[in-house]
Design a protein around this motif. Structure first.
Motif, PDB file in Angstrom:
ATOM      1  N   VAL A   1      15.603  -0.803  -0.797  1.00 16.20           N
ATOM      2  CA  VAL A   1      14.211  -1.258  -0.691  1.00 16.20           C
ATOM      3  C   VAL A   1      13.453  -0.394   0.301  1.00 16.20           C
ATOM      4  CG1 VAL A   1      12.727  -3.156   0.063  1.00 16.20           C
ATOM      5  CG2 VAL A   1      14.709  -3.622  -1.411  1.00 16.20           C
ATOM      6  N   LEU A   2      14.079  -0.106   1.441  1.00 19.08           N
ATOM      7  CA  LEU A   2      13.441   0.746   2.455  1.00 19.08           C
ATOM      8  C   LEU A   2      13.090   2.107   1.870  1.00 19.08           C
ATOM      9  CD1 LEU A   2      12.630   1.373   5.428  1.00 19.08           C
ATOM     10  CD2 LEU A   2      15.005   2.138   5.768  1.00 19.08           C
ATOM     11  N   HIS A   3      14.025   2.731   1.172  1.00 17.38           N
ATOM     12  CA  HIS A   3      13.759   4.049   0.599  1.00 17.38           C
ATOM     13  C   HIS A   3      12.668   3.986  -0.471  1.00 17.38           C
ATOM     14  CE1 HIS A   3      17.957   5.644   1.940  1.00 17.38           C
ATOM     15  NE2 HIS A   3      17.050   5.736   2.892  1.00 17.38           N
ATOM     16  N   GLY A   4      12.653   2.892  -1.253  1.00 14.80           N
ATOM     17  CA  GLY A   4      11.601   2.744  -2.256  1.00 14.80           C
ATOM     18  C   GLY A   4      10.233   2.598  -1.616  1.00 14.80           C
ATOM     19  N   LEU A   5      10.167   1.826  -0.540  1.00 13.90           N
ATOM     20  CA  LEU A   5       8.896   1.657   0.167  1.00 13.90           C
ATOM     21  C   LEU A   5       8.439   2.968   0.790  1.00 13.90           C
ATOM     22  CD1 LEU A   5       9.646  -1.763   1.926  1.00 13.90           C
ATOM     23  CD2 LEU A   5       7.957  -1.381   0.119  1.00 13.90           C
ATOM     24  N   MET A   6       9.370   3.709   1.380  1.00 10.75           N
ATOM     25  CA  MET A   6       9.020   4.979   2.020  1.00 10.75           C
ATOM     26  C   MET A   6       8.521   5.986   0.990  1.00 10.75           C
ATOM     27  SD  MET A   6      12.151   5.128   4.792  1.00 10.75           S
ATOM     28  CE  MET A   6      12.026   6.887   5.046  1.00 10.75           C
ATOM     29  N   GLU A   7       9.095   5.966  -0.207  1.00 10.02           N
ATOM     30  CA  GLU A   7       8.643   6.880  -1.255  1.00 10.02           C
ATOM     31  C   GLU A   7       7.192   6.579  -1.634  1.00 10.02           C
ATOM     32  OE1 GLU A   7       9.939   8.292  -5.767  1.00 10.02           O
ATOM     33  OE2 GLU A   7      11.252   6.992  -4.587  1.00 10.02           O
ATOM     34  N   ARG A   8       6.875   5.294  -1.776  1.00  9.41           N
ATOM     35  CA  ARG A   8       5.499   4.932  -2.112  1.00  9.41           C
ATOM     36  C   ARG A   8       4.534   5.274  -0.983  1.00  9.41           C
ATOM     37  NH1 ARG A   8       4.872  -0.691  -5.435  1.00  9.41           N
ATOM     38  NH2 ARG A   8       6.371  -0.266  -7.097  1.00  9.41           N
ATOM     39  N   LEU A   9       4.945   4.983   0.229  1.00  7.22           N
ATOM     40  CA  LEU A   9       4.066   5.228   1.364  1.00  7.22           C
ATOM     41  C   LEU A   9       3.849   6.713   1.603  1.00  7.22           C
ATOM     42  CD1 LEU A   9       5.427   2.471   3.768  1.00  7.22           C
ATOM     43  CD2 LEU A   9       3.168   2.537   2.719  1.00  7.22           C
ATOM     44  N   GLY A  10       4.845   7.521   1.235  1.00  7.19           N
ATOM     45  CA  GLY A  10       4.681   8.965   1.389  1.00  7.19           C
ATOM     46  C   GLY A  10       3.504   9.478   0.601  1.00  7.19           C
ATOM     47  N   SER A  11       3.275   8.915  -0.582  1.00  7.00           N
ATOM     48  CA  SER A  11       2.134   9.350  -1.397  1.00  7.00           C
ATOM     49  C   SER A  11       0.811   8.895  -0.804  1.00  7.00           C
ATOM     50  CB  SER A  11       2.271   8.796  -2.823  1.00  7.00           C
ATOM     51  OG  SER A  11       2.225   7.373  -2.810  1.00  7.00           O
ATOM     52  N   LEU A  12       0.888   7.950   0.167  1.00  8.61           N
ATOM     53  CA  LEU A  12      -0.318   7.460   0.834  1.00  8.61           C
ATOM     54  C   LEU A  12      -0.519   8.127   2.189  1.00  8.61           C
ATOM     55  CD1 LEU A  12       0.080   3.644   0.076  1.00  8.61           C
ATOM     56  CD2 LEU A  12      -1.386   5.294  -1.111  1.00  8.61           C
ATOM     57  N   GLY A  13       0.277   9.157   2.476  1.00 10.39           N
ATOM     58  CA  GLY A  13       0.098   9.904   3.721  1.00 10.39           C
ATOM     59  C   GLY A  13       0.909   9.411   4.880  1.00 10.39           C
ATOM     60  N   VAL A  14       1.891   8.542   4.628  1.00 10.46           N
ATOM     61  CA  VAL A  14       2.750   8.050   5.706  1.00 10.46           C
ATOM     62  C   VAL A  14       4.011   8.898   5.738  1.00 10.46           C
ATOM     63  CG1 VAL A  14       4.082   6.074   6.557  1.00 10.46           C
ATOM     64  CG2 VAL A  14       1.838   5.720   5.500  1.00 10.46           C
ATOM     65  N   HIS A  15       4.139   9.739   6.768  1.00  9.20           N
ATOM     66  CA  HIS A  15       5.262  10.663   6.836  1.00  9.20           C
ATOM     67  C   HIS A  15       6.060  10.561   8.130  1.00  9.20           C
ATOM     68  CE1 HIS A  15       3.808  12.817   3.261  1.00  9.20           C
ATOM     69  NE2 HIS A  15       2.596  12.710   3.786  1.00  9.20           N
ATOM     70  N   THR A  16       5.600   9.757   9.068  1.00  4.79           N
ATOM     71  CA  THR A  16       6.280   9.665  10.353  1.00  4.79           C
ATOM     72  C   THR A  16       6.660   8.225  10.658  1.00  4.79           C
ATOM     73  OG1 THR A  16       4.287   9.274  11.665  1.00  4.79           O
ATOM     74  CG2 THR A  16       4.858  11.581  11.187  1.00  4.79           C
ATOM     75  N   LEU A  17       7.579   8.078  11.605  1.00  2.00           N
ATOM     76  CA  LEU A  17       8.000   6.737  12.000  1.00  2.00           C
ATOM     77  C   LEU A  17       6.820   5.946  12.558  1.00  2.00           C
ATOM     78  CD1 LEU A  17      10.176   4.600  12.555  1.00  2.00           C
ATOM     79  CD2 LEU A  17      10.594   5.725  14.755  1.00  2.00           C
ATOM     80  N   GLU A  18       5.982   6.608  13.367  1.00  2.00           N
ATOM     81  CA  GLU A  18       4.845   5.919  13.965  1.00  2.00           C
ATOM     82  C   GLU A  18       3.905   5.379  12.893  1.00  2.00           C
ATOM     83  OE1 GLU A  18       6.809   8.280  16.925  1.00  2.00           O
ATOM     84  OE2 GLU A  18       6.071   8.808  14.932  1.00  2.00           O
TER      85      GLU A  18
ATOM     86  N   GLU B   1      13.583   0.282  18.474  1.00  2.00           N
ATOM     87  CA  GLU B   1      12.370   0.154  17.685  1.00  2.00           C
ATOM     88  C   GLU B   1      12.760  -0.559  16.395  1.00  2.00           C
ATOM     89  OE1 GLU B   1       9.566   3.801  18.149  1.00  2.00           O
ATOM     90  OE2 GLU B   1      11.607   4.574  18.256  1.00  2.00           O
ATOM     91  N   VAL B   2      11.839  -1.330  15.830  1.00  2.00           N
ATOM     92  CA  VAL B   2      12.179  -2.196  14.703  1.00  2.00           C
ATOM     93  C   VAL B   2      11.181  -1.981  13.564  1.00  2.00           C
ATOM     94  CG1 VAL B   2      12.477  -4.577  13.926  1.00  2.00           C
ATOM     95  CG2 VAL B   2      13.188  -3.913  16.252  1.00  2.00           C
ATOM     96  N   VAL B   3      11.716  -1.903  12.351  1.00  2.00           N
ATOM     97  CA  VAL B   3      10.899  -1.844  11.131  1.00  2.00           C
ATOM     98  C   VAL B   3      11.262  -3.046  10.277  1.00  2.00           C
ATOM     99  CG1 VAL B   3      10.454  -0.589   8.997  1.00  2.00           C
ATOM    100  CG2 VAL B   3      10.659   0.664  11.163  1.00  2.00           C
ATOM    101  N   ASP B   4      10.262  -3.767   9.805  1.00  2.00           N
ATOM    102  CA  ASP B   4      10.477  -4.967   8.988  1.00  2.00           C
ATOM    103  C   ASP B   4      10.061  -4.656   7.551  1.00  2.00           C
ATOM    104  OD1 ASP B   4      10.592  -7.461   7.810  1.00  2.00           O
ATOM    105  OD2 ASP B   4       9.773  -8.497   9.556  1.00  2.00           O
ATOM    106  N   THR B   5      11.025  -4.656   6.630  1.00  2.00           N
ATOM    107  CA  THR B   5      10.715  -4.322   5.237  1.00  2.00           C
ATOM    108  C   THR B   5       9.854  -5.389   4.559  1.00  2.00           C
ATOM    109  OG1 THR B   5      12.899  -5.202   4.665  1.00  2.00           O
ATOM    110  CG2 THR B   5      12.699  -2.812   4.846  1.00  2.00           C
ATOM    111  N   VAL B   6       9.916  -6.640   5.034  1.00  2.00           N
ATOM    112  CA  VAL B   6       9.046  -7.674   4.461  1.00  2.00           C
ATOM    113  C   VAL B   6       7.582  -7.338   4.727  1.00  2.00           C
ATOM    114  CG1 VAL B   6       8.254 -10.052   4.742  1.00  2.00           C
ATOM    115  CG2 VAL B   6      10.659  -9.606   4.406  1.00  2.00           C
TER     116      VAL B   6
END
Length: 567
Positions: A186-203, A137-142
């Protein structure tokens, strides 16, 4: 249909994390490549691989190797990356470096900045070496950054710009490992921001970069009460009208994807915008879910389902029972002792099959009713030798009856006469280079063989008052189905520690009572019975009980026939 109660393994504890794989539990492998140029299609090659493996915010491993590209590194690339020809002279070739990296990354989710570039190079050289590509599975930080980082924060979404935004501890410098470390930050910074928007899972992380309207994303709560179990889901509007019916092995995960992933089908996107509620029907087995889906679509005829809405709109080829039998197209089967072929889902397919039969058997095609002593002139088909012409007394009843018996045998048991004659016509036309006409005959033959095989298979199952079968699923559970006259009457899963024979007997006793239909028609729709047949023909099926004879002719239409495949 009755369903034995099955306790879900999710009943004991349910939380928000059930919606997918929590990000804290996912192992990410952040990779970066240095290459001799920007296009693998132009012959550019890898000069360095760097990767960092992280989980739960912690680094758990690093990988770095220079790669001998077996070609000169362009001067401007050497200046950009600092990697020279001398540095890679003694480095391992890609044939050694790539397998080592794939082993390091195995079991991880690949992450890259502009992942299409890096993954494209890796996949290309894996193919070149005949290496199996793991199902990464692939995640693109861009892509994520484009949805999260605004122009006010950064002039662009290059790695160097994002590293400054997220205050990375590593400055990107066009060396693979350093750039991979910066991408981790960068990935961890993006995940921190997205967590506040309700994104908590890989999906949710994978789909967040999709262009999903905010109104659509806000509806994801409609999936919250659905179970992680196989079943059927119904989207309804604010007036409780069913808009769409679907099935899934995991109801909650599938329904949630409608609100968190980009839906490319415009009609489904429109359906989601209209939906105000989702109802889930948990099913004991995936087969039961498929059958319930078909029945619900036929019942509600949802405007956003395209298939299976009108199972009643079918056509049959009928061989009549009268002094001079003939073939005709009918829409329903009667209790008249006639022989039927079908059902066909379209009239055009039935007409094509009918043409193949008329080419083979010269029985009358007129619809006139005349007795045993006809007295009229022959038609043009008789003059062309395509009709025995009983209308003018050219054939006696016993000769005509013998041809009808051959036709009946072709319909119900052995299609060889039709196949051989049509194949001969196709070969003759091909020799004359009349390929379009040969193609018409090919399509007619294919329609007939498919219909004959379908009729034989459905009739065989329909004539069985009861078939009880079981099969172990991927999770090791024994799924049991009770089928009566081609209809699913009960479904269940044998609980662990329960006597299997007693459970199966209880399921049989509580199963739906099914009355047989007329002729070859199953007590369910043809589509339902075919779904059941596909399950019964899976490897690993165990027949517990068969009331009747479930057989098909050895020389029947279901076996392979030459020239029946359509191109």
């Amino acid at each position: 249909m009755t369903t034995a109660p099955v306790r879900s393994r999710w009943e004991e504890q349910r939380s928000f994390d059930e919606l997918g794989r929590p990000l804290r539990d996912v192992t990410f492998c952040v990779v970066d490549l240095e290459t001799t140029g920007g296009s693998v299609g132009d012959g550019d090659r890898i000069t360095e691989i760097g990767a960092v493996k992280v989980r739960g915010g912690e680094v758990i491993g690093e990988f770095q190797t220079l790669v001998n590209p077996d070609t000169a590194i362009p001067a401007f690339i050497a200046v950009l990356t600092g990697i020279t020809n001398g540095m890679v002279a003694d480095a391992p070739p890609i044939s050694s470096a790539l397998p080592a990296f794939l082993e390091f990354a195995r079991g991880s989710v690949l992450v890259a900045h502009n992942a299409g570039f890096d993954v494209g190079f890796l996949r290309h050289f894996a193919r070149e070496q005949d290496l199996p590509w793991p199902d990464f599975e692939v995640v693109d930080t861009v892509k994520l950054a484009r949805r999260v980082v605004t122009r006010d924060e950064a002039p662009n979404h290059k790695l160097s710009s994002l590293a400054r935004v997220f205050r990375s501890g590593t400055t990107p410098n066009h060396r693979a490992l350093a750039d991979a470390r910066a991408t981790v930050d960068v990935l961890h910074g993006l995940m921190e921001r997205l967590g506040s928007l309700g994104v908590h899972t890989l999906e949710e992380l994978q789909t967040y970069s999709s262009k999903v309207a905010a109104a659509q994303r806000r509806k994801r709560h409609l999936a919250d009460r659905l179970p992680h179990a196989p079943g059927v889901y119904l989207f309804c509007d604010d007036q409780s009208r069913v808009l769409y019916v679907g099935t899934s092995k995991d109801l909650r995960k599938r329904v949630r994807s409608y609100f968190t992933a980009s839906e490319t089908r415009s009609r489904i996107g429109e359906m989601v915008r209209l939906a105000s509620s989702v109802t889930g029907i948990e099913c004991a087995t995936p087969l039961e879910a498929e059958v319930r889906e078909l029945r619900l679509i036929a019942e509600h005829k949802p405007s956003y389902n395209r298939r299976s809405r009108f199972p009643e709109k079918v056509t049959f080829v009928k061989l009549t029972r009268e002094p001079w039998p003939r073939l005709s197209l009918v829409k329903r089967v009667l209790d008249d002792d006639a022989d039927y072929l079908g059902p066909f889902s379209s009239r055009s397919a039935a007409e094509s099959c009918l043409a193949a039969l008329h080419e083979t058997f010269p029985i009358r095609q007129c619809s006139d009713k005349f007795g045993r002593h006809p007295s009229r002139s022959a038609c043009v088909l008789a003059e062309l030798g395509r009709c025995l012409s009983p209308c003018d007394g050219s054939v006696d009843s016993s000769t005509y009856a013998a041809v009808v018996r051959q036709l009946r045998d072709a319909l119900l048991r052995h299609p060889d006469d039709v196949v051989e004659l049509v194949n001969a016509k196709m070969a003759a036309l091909a020799e004359q280079e009349r390929f379009e006409e040969a193609g018409v005959h090919r399509d007619r033959l294919a329609s007939f063989v498919r219909a004959a095989a379908r009729t034989q298979r459905l009739t065989s199952l329909t004539r069985c008052p009861e078939v009880v079968a079981t099969r172990r699923d991927d999770g090791g559970r024994w799924c049991v189905h009770v089928i009566r006259h081609g209809r699913l009457a009960a479904a269940g899963v044998i609980p662990s520690g329960v006597d299997a024979r007693s459970y199966v007997e209880q399921l049989r006793v509580s199963a739906e009572t099914v009355v047989p239909s007329i002729g070859p028609i199953p007590a369910a729709t043809a589509e339902e019975s075919e779904r059941i047949l596909r399950w019964l023909e899976l490897p690993g099926i165990r027949l517990v009980e068969v009331d009747g004879e479930w057989t098909c002719p050895v020389r029947g239409a279901g076996r392979p026939h030459p020239s029946t495949a359509t191109s």
